[in-house]
Design a protein around this motif. Structure first.
Motif, PDB file in Angstrom:
ATOM      1  N   GLN A 100       0.848  -1.193   0.000  1.00 45.07           N
ATOM      2  CA  GLN A 100       0.000   0.000   0.000  1.00 45.07           C
ATOM      3  C   GLN A 100       0.882   1.241   0.000  1.00 45.07           C
ATOM      4  OE1 GLN A 100      -2.531   0.270   3.414  1.00 45.07           O
ATOM      5  NE2 GLN A 100      -3.446   2.202   2.792  1.00 45.07           N
ATOM      6  N   VAL A 101       0.685   2.083  -1.010  1.00 41.88           N
ATOM      7  CA  VAL A 101       1.484   3.291  -1.130  1.00 41.88           C
ATOM      8  C   VAL A 101       0.936   4.363  -0.195  1.00 41.88           C
ATOM      9  CG1 VAL A 101       2.290   5.093  -2.680  1.00 41.88           C
ATOM     10  CG2 VAL A 101       2.012   2.753  -3.529  1.00 41.88           C
ATOM     11  N   GLN A 102       1.817   4.955   0.572  1.00 38.85           N
ATOM     12  CA  GLN A 102       1.434   6.069   1.440  1.00 38.85           C
ATOM     13  C   GLN A 102       2.442   7.195   1.305  1.00 38.85           C
ATOM     14  OE1 GLN A 102       0.800   4.511   5.507  1.00 38.85           O
ATOM     15  NE2 GLN A 102      -1.320   5.159   5.233  1.00 38.85           N
ATOM     16  N   LEU A 103       1.925   8.405   1.210  1.00 39.41           N
ATOM     17  CA  LEU A 103       2.738   9.613   1.192  1.00 39.41           C
ATOM     18  C   LEU A 103       2.215  10.522   2.299  1.00 39.41           C
ATOM     19  CD1 LEU A 103       2.755  10.279  -2.657  1.00 39.41           C
ATOM     20  CD2 LEU A 103       4.551   9.193  -1.318  1.00 39.41           C
ATOM     21  N   VAL A 104       3.095  10.943   3.180  1.00 43.66           N
ATOM     22  CA  VAL A 104       2.684  11.751   4.326  1.00 43.66           C
ATOM     23  C   VAL A 104       3.519  13.029   4.364  1.00 43.66           C
ATOM     24  CG1 VAL A 104       2.388  11.846   6.814  1.00 43.66           C
ATOM     25  CG2 VAL A 104       2.017   9.686   5.596  1.00 43.66           C
ATOM     26  N   GLU A 105       2.833  14.149   4.116  1.00 43.55           N
ATOM     27  CA  GLU A 105       3.510  15.443   4.141  1.00 43.55           C
ATOM     28  C   GLU A 105       3.490  16.037   5.541  1.00 43.55           C
ATOM     29  OE1 GLU A 105       1.165  15.377   0.141  1.00 43.55           O
ATOM     30  OE2 GLU A 105       0.838  14.793   2.231  1.00 43.55           O
ATOM     31  N   SER A 106       4.488  16.866   5.809  1.00 41.74           N
ATOM     32  CA  SER A 106       4.549  17.597   7.066  1.00 41.74           C
ATOM     33  C   SER A 106       5.395  18.844   6.866  1.00 41.74           C
ATOM     34  CB  SER A 106       5.148  16.719   8.176  1.00 41.74           C
ATOM     35  OG  SER A 106       6.459  16.333   7.845  1.00 41.74           O
ATOM     36  N   GLY A 107       5.365  19.725   7.868  1.00 43.80           N
ATOM     37  CA  GLY A 107       6.227  20.892   7.847  1.00 43.80           C
ATOM     38  C   GLY A 107       5.550  22.199   7.487  1.00 43.80           C
ATOM     39  N   GLY A 108       4.281  22.154   7.140  1.00 45.87           N
ATOM     40  CA  GLY A 108       3.582  23.386   6.825  1.00 45.87           C
ATOM     41  C   GLY A 108       3.366  24.244   8.054  1.00 45.87           C
ATOM     42  N   GLY A 109       2.879  25.451   7.821  1.00 47.71           N
ATOM     43  CA  GLY A 109       2.605  26.344   8.934  1.00 47.71           C
ATOM     44  C   GLY A 109       2.330  27.749   8.466  1.00 47.71           C
ATOM     45  N   LEU A 110       2.298  28.659   9.437  1.00 49.14           N
ATOM     46  CA  LEU A 110       2.072  30.079   9.183  1.00 49.14           C
ATOM     47  C   LEU A 110       3.392  30.822   9.333  1.00 49.14           C
ATOM     48  CD1 LEU A 110       0.275  32.626   8.864  1.00 49.14           C
ATOM     49  CD2 LEU A 110      -0.068  32.532  11.352  1.00 49.14           C
ATOM     50  N   VAL A 111       3.801  31.504   8.286  1.00 49.01           N
ATOM     51  CA  VAL A 111       5.017  32.298   8.350  1.00 49.01           C
ATOM     52  C   VAL A 111       4.778  33.659   7.725  1.00 49.01           C
ATOM     53  CG1 VAL A 111       6.540  30.289   8.322  1.00 49.01           C
ATOM     54  CG2 VAL A 111       5.941  31.412   6.183  1.00 49.01           C
TER      55      VAL A 111
END
Length: 115
Positions: A1-12
């Motif tokens: 099962q292919v999974q892609l998990v993004e992180s690191g976003g925010g308010l700048v």
């Protein structure tokens, strides 16, 4: 099962920086070109950058010189270093790759540029 998990976003604030990450599983990561797309509210998803399996990179004109895509095959992770951020960079950022006959997308990470 292919999974892609993004992180690191925010308010700048405008002019600031962020580093997005996308961790992949279920694929032989080193064999896959990887790409980042962005989708602003009310707009279609648009291509931002791509990195090949050999590390060659290409960028959309709007981000060239400000964003850097990179990959760490040992960590099965692709990154998007974002500098000199502008309010118009505000969007959900997605990583993507293909596997078999399908394109796979992560859930996205929100990037908001505002003072």
């Amino acid at each position: 099962q292919v999974q892609l998990v993004e992180s690191g976003g925010g308010l700048v604030q405008p002019g600031g920086s962020l580093r997005l990450s996308c961790a992949a599983s279920g694929i032989i990561f080193s064999n896959k070109p990887m790409a980042w797309y962005s989708q602003a509210p009310g707009s279609p998803r648009v291509w931002v950058a791509t990195i090949s399996t050999s590390g060659d990179t290409i960028y959309a004109g709007s981000v060239k010189g400000r964003f850097t895509i990179s990959r760490d095959d040992a960590k099965n992770t692709v990154y998007l270093e974002m500098n000199s951020l502008k309010p118009e960079d505000t969007a959900i950022y997605y990583c993507t790759t293909n596997h078999g006959a399908s394109n796979y997308w992560g859930q996205g990470t929100q990037v908001t540029i505002s003072s």
